[in-house]
Write a protein that holds these residues in place. Structure first.
Motif, PDB file in Angstrom:
ATOM      1  N   GLY A  11       6.910   2.062  -2.026  1.00 36.67           N
ATOM      2  CA  GLY A  11       7.226   0.953  -2.927  1.00 36.67           C
ATOM      3  C   GLY A  11       7.326  -0.385  -2.225  1.00 36.67           C
ATOM      4  N   LYS A  12       7.011  -0.420  -0.940  1.00 35.97           N
ATOM      5  CA  LYS A  12       7.025  -1.679  -0.188  1.00 35.97           C
ATOM      6  C   LYS A  12       5.601  -2.221  -0.177  1.00 35.97           C
ATOM      7  N   ILE A  13       5.357  -3.274  -0.926  1.00 39.75           N
ATOM      8  CA  ILE A  13       3.973  -3.738  -1.074  1.00 39.75           C
ATOM      9  C   ILE A  13       3.711  -5.095  -0.427  1.00 39.75           C
ATOM     10  N   ASP A  14       4.679  -5.627   0.295  1.00 41.45           N
ATOM     11  CA  ASP A  14       4.496  -6.927   0.955  1.00 41.45           C
ATOM     12  C   ASP A  14       3.340  -6.894   1.949  1.00 41.45           C
ATOM     13  N   THR A  15       3.331  -5.902   2.823  1.00 42.46           N
ATOM     14  CA  THR A  15       2.277  -5.793   3.831  1.00 42.46           C
ATOM     15  C   THR A  15       0.924  -5.580   3.166  1.00 42.46           C
ATOM     16  N   PHE A  16       0.921  -4.749   2.141  1.00 42.97           N
ATOM     17  CA  PHE A  16      -0.310  -4.490   1.391  1.00 42.97           C
ATOM     18  C   PHE A  16      -0.897  -5.799   0.874  1.00 42.97           C
ATOM     19  N   TYR A  17      -0.072  -6.630   0.244  1.00 48.35           N
ATOM     20  CA  TYR A  17      -0.553  -7.890  -0.319  1.00 48.35           C
ATOM     21  C   TYR A  17      -1.026  -8.858   0.768  1.00 48.35           C
ATOM     22  N   ARG A  18      -0.331  -8.888   1.875  1.00 44.23           N
ATOM     23  CA  ARG A  18      -0.730  -9.802   2.958  1.00 44.23           C
ATOM     24  C   ARG A  18      -2.052  -9.384   3.602  1.00 44.23           C
ATOM     25  N   HIS A  54      -0.377   6.175  -9.586  1.00 40.62           N
ATOM     26  CA  HIS A  54      -0.872   7.448  -9.052  1.00 40.62           C
ATOM     27  C   HIS A  54      -0.548   7.649  -7.569  1.00 40.62           C
ATOM     28  N   LYS A  55       0.328   6.840  -7.026  1.00 40.16           N
ATOM     29  CA  LYS A  55       0.601   6.855  -5.583  1.00 40.16           C
ATOM     30  C   LYS A  55       1.069   8.220  -5.090  1.00 40.16           C
ATOM     31  N   ASP A  56       1.797   8.946  -5.922  1.00 45.14           N
ATOM     32  CA  ASP A  56       2.323  10.242  -5.484  1.00 45.14           C
ATOM     33  C   ASP A  56       1.223  11.297  -5.366  1.00 45.14           C
ATOM     34  N   SER A  57       0.128  11.120  -6.065  1.00 44.22           N
ATOM     35  CA  SER A  57      -0.961  12.099  -6.000  1.00 44.22           C
ATOM     36  C   SER A  57      -1.966  11.784  -4.890  1.00 44.22           C
ATOM     37  N   LEU A  58      -1.807  10.646  -4.239  1.00 44.65           N
ATOM     38  CA  LEU A  58      -2.719  10.254  -3.166  1.00 44.65           C
ATOM     39  C   LEU A  58      -2.195  10.807  -1.842  1.00 44.65           C
ATOM     40  N   ALA A  59      -2.975  11.704  -1.237  1.00 41.12           N
ATOM     41  CA  ALA A  59      -2.499  12.428  -0.060  1.00 41.12           C
ATOM     42  C   ALA A  59      -2.873  11.783   1.260  1.00 41.12           C
TER      43      ALA A  59
END
Length: 190
Positions: A11-18, A54-59
Motif C-alpha cells: 500500500g506504499k505507492i510513493d516510490t511507484f509514482y516517482r 488485484h495486488k494480492d493475486s500478483l505473485a
C-alpha cells in the motif's frame, strides 16, 4: 523494481509514482497518439487502480508489470474505440440535420409552452386530471379510485377538459394551433 512491487503490495505507492508513473504516461501516450495523448493520465490512473485491486493475486514483479501494462493497453484501446464510435455517430449527422433538429426542438418547446400555459389557466380539477391521465399515464379507473369519483365522471371531465382547451385554442392563430397539434400528437403518441 522488486522493492517498488513489494511497496505497492503493502500500500506504499510513493516510490511507484516517482519511479514508474512517468514511464506509464509515455507508454499510454504512445498508444493514444497525438490526438488523444491528453487522456493518457486517465488511462494510467485507471490501470493503477485496477492493479491495486488485484495486488494480492500478483505473485511476482513480472506479473505486476504485465498486469499493469495490460491494463493500460486495454484502457487505451477501449478509449480509442469509444472515440471512433463517437466520431462515426457524429459524422452521421449532417449540418442540415442538425439545423432541422434544432428547429424541431425549438418548435416543440414553443408549443409545449403554449400548451402548458393553456392548461395552467384551467381550473385545478382539470389540471389534476391532465397530470394523472397524461403525465402519469393512469387509467380512468385508477383516476376515479384516487379522486373518489365514478369512472364516468372521469370520462366527462376529460371531455370537458378537451372542450376547454379547444375553446382556448380557437382564439389562437392558425400557426399556433398547428404547432400545438404537432406537439400534442407527439405527447399523446398518436
Amino acid at each position: 523494481m522488486e522493492q517498488i512491487f513489494k511497496d505497492f503490495k503493502a500500500g506504499k505507492i510513493d516510490t511507484f509514482y516517482r519511479k514508474m508513473y512517468p514511464q506509464l504516461l509515455i507508454y499510454a501516450g504512445r498508444h493514444l497518439g497525438k490526438d488523444y495523448a491528453f487522456l493518457a493520465e486517465d488511462c494510467v490512473q485507471d490501470a493503477i487502480y485496477q492493479t491495486y485491486l488485484h495486488k494480492d493475486s500478483l505473485a511476482s514483479t513480472f506479473a505486476f508489470k504485465s498486469f499493469l501494462y495490460s491494463c493500460i493497453y486495454n484502457a487505451t484501446i477501449s478509449l480509442l474505440r469509444r472515440q471512433a464510435a463517437k466520431e462515426n455517430y457524429l459524422s452521421a449527422y449532417t449540418k442540415d440535420e442538425e439545423d432541422e433538429n434544432f428547429l424541431n426542438s425549438l418548435i416543440e418547446q414553443e408549443t409545449l409552452d403554449i400548451l402548458w400555459n393553456a392548461i395552467g389557466q384551467l381550473p385545478k380539477k382539470f389540471q389534476e386530471l391532465f397530470e394523472l391521465s397524461f403525465e402519469q399515464g393512469m387509467k380512468n379507473a385508477e383516476i376515479a379510485n384516487l379522486l373518489n369519483i365514478s369512472e364516468s365522471a372521469v370520462k366527462k371531465r376529460k371531455a370537458q377538459f378537451i372542450t376547454l382547451l379547444r375553446q382556448h385554442f380557437s382564439q389562437k392563430t392558425n400557426d399556433e394551433i398547428r404547432l400545438i397539434l404537432i406537439v400534442s400528437l407527439k405527447l399523446l403518441n398518436l
